[in-house]
Design a protein around this motif. Structure first.
Motif, PDB file in Angstrom:
ATOM      1  N   LEU A 184       0.289  -1.719  -0.238  1.00  0.00           N
ATOM      2  CA  LEU A 184       0.013  -0.205  -0.012  1.00  0.00           C
ATOM      3  C   LEU A 184       0.830   1.447  -0.080  1.00  0.00           C
ATOM      4  CD1 LEU A 184      -2.842  -1.099   2.754  1.00  0.00           C
ATOM      5  CD2 LEU A 184      -3.011  -1.155  -0.063  1.00  0.00           C
ATOM      6  N   GLY A 185       2.026   0.827   0.128  1.00  0.00           N
ATOM      7  CA  GLY A 185       2.907   2.362   0.238  1.00  0.00           C
ATOM      8  C   GLY A 185       3.187   3.301   0.986  1.00  0.00           C
ATOM      9  N   ASP A 186       2.836   2.753   1.989  1.00  0.00           N
ATOM     10  CA  ASP A 186       3.221   3.628   3.339  1.00  0.00           C
ATOM     11  C   ASP A 186       4.432   3.879   3.992  1.00  0.00           C
ATOM     12  OD1 ASP A 186       3.326   1.596   4.570  1.00  0.00           O
ATOM     13  OD2 ASP A 186       2.139   1.669   6.218  1.00  0.00           O
ATOM     14  N   GLU A 187       5.476   3.465   3.769  1.00  0.00           N
ATOM     15  CA  GLU A 187       6.878   2.724   3.017  1.00  0.00           C
ATOM     16  C   GLU A 187       7.449   4.206   1.909  1.00  0.00           C
ATOM     17  OE1 GLU A 187       8.725  -0.718   4.545  1.00  0.00           O
ATOM     18  OE2 GLU A 187       7.279  -1.749   3.139  1.00  0.00           O
ATOM     19  N   LEU A 188       7.122   4.795   1.601  1.00  0.00           N
ATOM     20  CA  LEU A 188       6.994   5.469  -0.051  1.00  0.00           C
ATOM     21  C   LEU A 188       7.513   6.713   0.614  1.00  0.00           C
ATOM     22  CD1 LEU A 188       5.530   3.782  -2.547  1.00  0.00           C
ATOM     23  CD2 LEU A 188       7.653   3.220  -1.871  1.00  0.00           C
ATOM     24  N   SER A 189       7.997   7.571  -0.245  1.00  0.00           N
ATOM     25  CA  SER A 189       8.574   8.940  -0.120  1.00  0.00           C
ATOM     26  C   SER A 189       7.089  10.194  -0.005  1.00  0.00           C
ATOM     27  CB  SER A 189       9.789   9.415  -0.960  1.00  0.00           C
ATOM     28  OG  SER A 189       9.208  10.642  -1.244  1.00  0.00           O
ATOM     29  N   SER A 190       6.963  10.812   0.561  1.00  0.00           N
ATOM     30  CA  SER A 190       5.402  11.559   0.483  1.00  0.00           C
ATOM     31  C   SER A 190       5.585  12.211  -0.859  1.00  0.00           C
ATOM     32  CB  SER A 190       5.326  12.368   1.818  1.00  0.00           C
ATOM     33  OG  SER A 190       5.181  11.302   3.041  1.00  0.00           O
ATOM     34  N   GLU A 191       6.711  13.360  -1.089  1.00  0.00           N
ATOM     35  CA  GLU A 191       6.868  13.613  -2.316  1.00  0.00           C
ATOM     36  C   GLU A 191       6.773  13.186  -3.006  1.00  0.00           C
ATOM     37  OE1 GLU A 191       8.982  13.758   0.803  1.00  0.00           O
ATOM     38  OE2 GLU A 191       8.254  15.115   1.610  1.00  0.00           O
ATOM     39  N   ARG A 192       7.392  12.040  -4.127  1.00  0.00           N
ATOM     40  CA  ARG A 192       7.105  11.269  -4.928  1.00  0.00           C
ATOM     41  C   ARG A 192       5.914  10.805  -4.915  1.00  0.00           C
ATOM     42  NH1 ARG A 192      12.126   7.310  -5.747  1.00  0.00           N
ATOM     43  NH2 ARG A 192      10.663   7.264  -7.200  1.00  0.00           N
ATOM     44  N   PHE A 193       5.562  10.015  -3.372  1.00  0.00           N
ATOM     45  CA  PHE A 193       3.843   9.330  -3.773  1.00  0.00           C
ATOM     46  C   PHE A 193       3.305   9.624  -2.893  1.00  0.00           C
ATOM     47  CE2 PHE A 193       8.002   6.381  -4.849  1.00  0.00           C
ATOM     48  CZ  PHE A 193       7.297   6.233  -5.866  1.00  0.00           C
ATOM     49  N   PRO A 194       2.415  10.783  -3.178  1.00  0.00           N
ATOM     50  CA  PRO A 194       1.787  11.610  -1.921  1.00  0.00           C
ATOM     51  C   PRO A 194       0.290  10.350  -1.703  1.00  0.00           C
ATOM     52  CG  PRO A 194       1.580  12.374  -3.978  1.00  0.00           C
ATOM     53  CD  PRO A 194       2.526  11.755  -4.429  1.00  0.00           C
ATOM     54  N   ASN A 195      -0.289  10.617  -1.017  1.00  0.00           N
ATOM     55  CA  ASN A 195      -2.040  10.004  -0.468  1.00  0.00           C
ATOM     56  C   ASN A 195      -2.495   9.835  -1.892  1.00  0.00           C
ATOM     57  OD1 ASN A 195      -0.885   9.689   2.103  1.00  0.00           O
ATOM     58  ND2 ASN A 195      -1.418  11.113   3.084  1.00  0.00           N
ATOM     59  N   GLU A 196      -2.845  10.848  -2.459  1.00  0.00           N
ATOM     60  CA  GLU A 196      -4.124  10.934  -3.423  1.00  0.00           C
ATOM     61  C   GLU A 196      -3.478   9.395  -4.541  1.00  0.00           C
ATOM     62  OE1 GLU A 196      -2.220  13.664  -2.335  1.00  0.00           O
ATOM     63  OE2 GLU A 196      -3.929  15.236  -0.863  1.00  0.00           O
ATOM     64  N   LEU A 197      -2.370   9.739  -4.208  1.00  0.00           N
ATOM     65  CA  LEU A 197      -1.934   8.610  -5.851  1.00  0.00           C
ATOM     66  C   LEU A 197      -1.547   7.469  -5.091  1.00  0.00           C
ATOM     67  CD1 LEU A 197      -0.169   8.069  -8.323  1.00  0.00           C
ATOM     68  CD2 LEU A 197       2.112   8.954  -7.089  1.00  0.00           C
ATOM     69  N   LEU A 198      -1.560   7.412  -3.779  1.00  0.00           N
ATOM     70  CA  LEU A 198      -1.121   5.932  -2.793  1.00  0.00           C
ATOM     71  C   LEU A 198      -3.304   5.729  -3.324  1.00  0.00           C
ATOM     72  CD1 LEU A 198       1.403   6.277  -0.508  1.00  0.00           C
ATOM     73  CD2 LEU A 198       1.787   4.883  -2.491  1.00  0.00           C
ATOM     74  N   LEU A 199      -3.673   6.189  -2.344  1.00  0.00           N
ATOM     75  CA  LEU A 199      -5.080   5.721  -3.513  1.00  0.00           C
ATOM     76  C   LEU A 199      -6.105   5.461  -4.248  1.00  0.00           C
ATOM     77  CD1 LEU A 199      -7.594   5.086  -1.285  1.00  0.00           C
ATOM     78  CD2 LEU A 199      -7.584   7.589  -1.665  1.00  0.00           C
ATOM     79  N   LYS A 200      -4.908   6.288  -5.297  1.00  0.00           N
ATOM     80  CA  LYS A 200      -6.026   6.098  -6.539  1.00  0.00           C
ATOM     81  C   LYS A 200      -5.395   4.536  -7.142  1.00  0.00           C
ATOM     82  CE  LYS A 200      -6.188   8.225 -10.904  1.00  0.00           C
ATOM     83  NZ  LYS A 200      -5.609   9.259 -12.023  1.00  0.00           N
TER      84      LYS A 200
END
Length: 266
Positions: A184-200
């Motif tokens: 689900l990407g919660d370990e990834l960089s917030s700048e490169r992978f913002p929450n909106e992108l991870l959710l989509k």
């Protein structure tokens, strides 16, 4: 006795839910700094979702650890709600390589928690099995015996080898990874992978039967994934016809997730 009956009823209720849904998902959480743990619990209660937690004694935001006495009431409440628990190794021990038989066998490891954080070491298979069993004993102590760990574990970082998996299997443990789309990407960089992108991405790619992975707090992520993504993800997946079940209802891992964790070898 009463606690055992309640646990059995919770498992049966979960099995009935999974059996009644053709599109099950298996949401899992590894421990972390625990900063979002209360919010995660709130969302899970509100959405009536049961999950599987993998426990390690990791450093928390207040300088304690995720399995210390301060967090015991939190874990006891999750046990009462019917969630399932697995081991994540007590000191969040990363496998780094297999040792040759001529060197005594076993594994090169490095814990990222506990008194030997960051120190490279070796473990025999028996020592690794003992490390897997430590969270089970701690869970029982924190919950007064109402929380029972299952015979499942997740290696930190998902890093394993055939030799490590075989050693764990011989002492009664079954490893649980995650599905590719379930990262689900919660370990990834917030700048490169913002929450909106991870959710989509998650709503687009997750498929029935996937095992999903998130954490109870990640030090490196500035824009916390939970609860910003967690509740929209759950509601979005439910709207697509999915339901949520613990690993005790998984078609291949269920037997291990219903079996009690192996007792430590003396």
């Amino acid at each position: 006795m009463r606690a055992a009956v309640a646990c059995a009823l919770a498992v049966l209720a979960g099995a009935a839910q999974a059996a009644g849904c053709a599109r099950p998902l298996y949401l899992t959480f590894d421990t972390g700094h625990m900063g979002v743990a209360p919010l995660v619990a709130e969302v899970l209660r509100r959405q009536d979702v049961k999950v599987t937690f993998f426990l390690a004694s990791e450093k928390t935001l207040d300088g304690g650890s995720s399995l210390d006495d301060a967090w015991a009431p939190w874990w006891k409440a999750r046990a009462a709600e019917g969630h399932v628990f697995g081991s994540h190794t007590f000191d969040h021990v990363y496998w780094r390589g297999d040792r040759a038989e001529r060197d005594g066998g076993g594994f090169d490891v490095r814990p990222s928690a506990g008194p030997k954080t960051g120190v490279s070491a070796t473990m025999t298979p028996a020592q690794y099995c003992a490390e897997l069993a430590r969270p089970a004993a701690r869970l029982a102590a924190m919950t007064g015996g109402t929380g029972r760990m299952a015979a499942i574990f997740r290696a930190p970082g998902g890093k394993t080898s055939p030799a490590l998996l075989a050693a764990a299997s011989r002492c009664g443990w079954t490893h649980v990874g995650w599905s590719p789309a379930g990262f689900l990407g919660d370990e990834l960089s917030s700048e490169r992978f913002p929450n909106e992108l991870l959710l989509k991405k998650a709503l687009r790619d997750i498929r029935p039967g996937d095992i999903l992975l998130a954490h109870l707090g990640i030090w490196s992520r500035q824009d916390a994934w939970a609860p910003a993504v967690l509740e929209p993800l759950i509601t979005g997946l439910k709207a697509r016809g999915h339901c949520f079940a613990t690993l005790a209802e998984h078609p291949t891992l269920g037997e291990a997730a219903r079996r009690p964790a192996p007792a430590p070898v003396p």
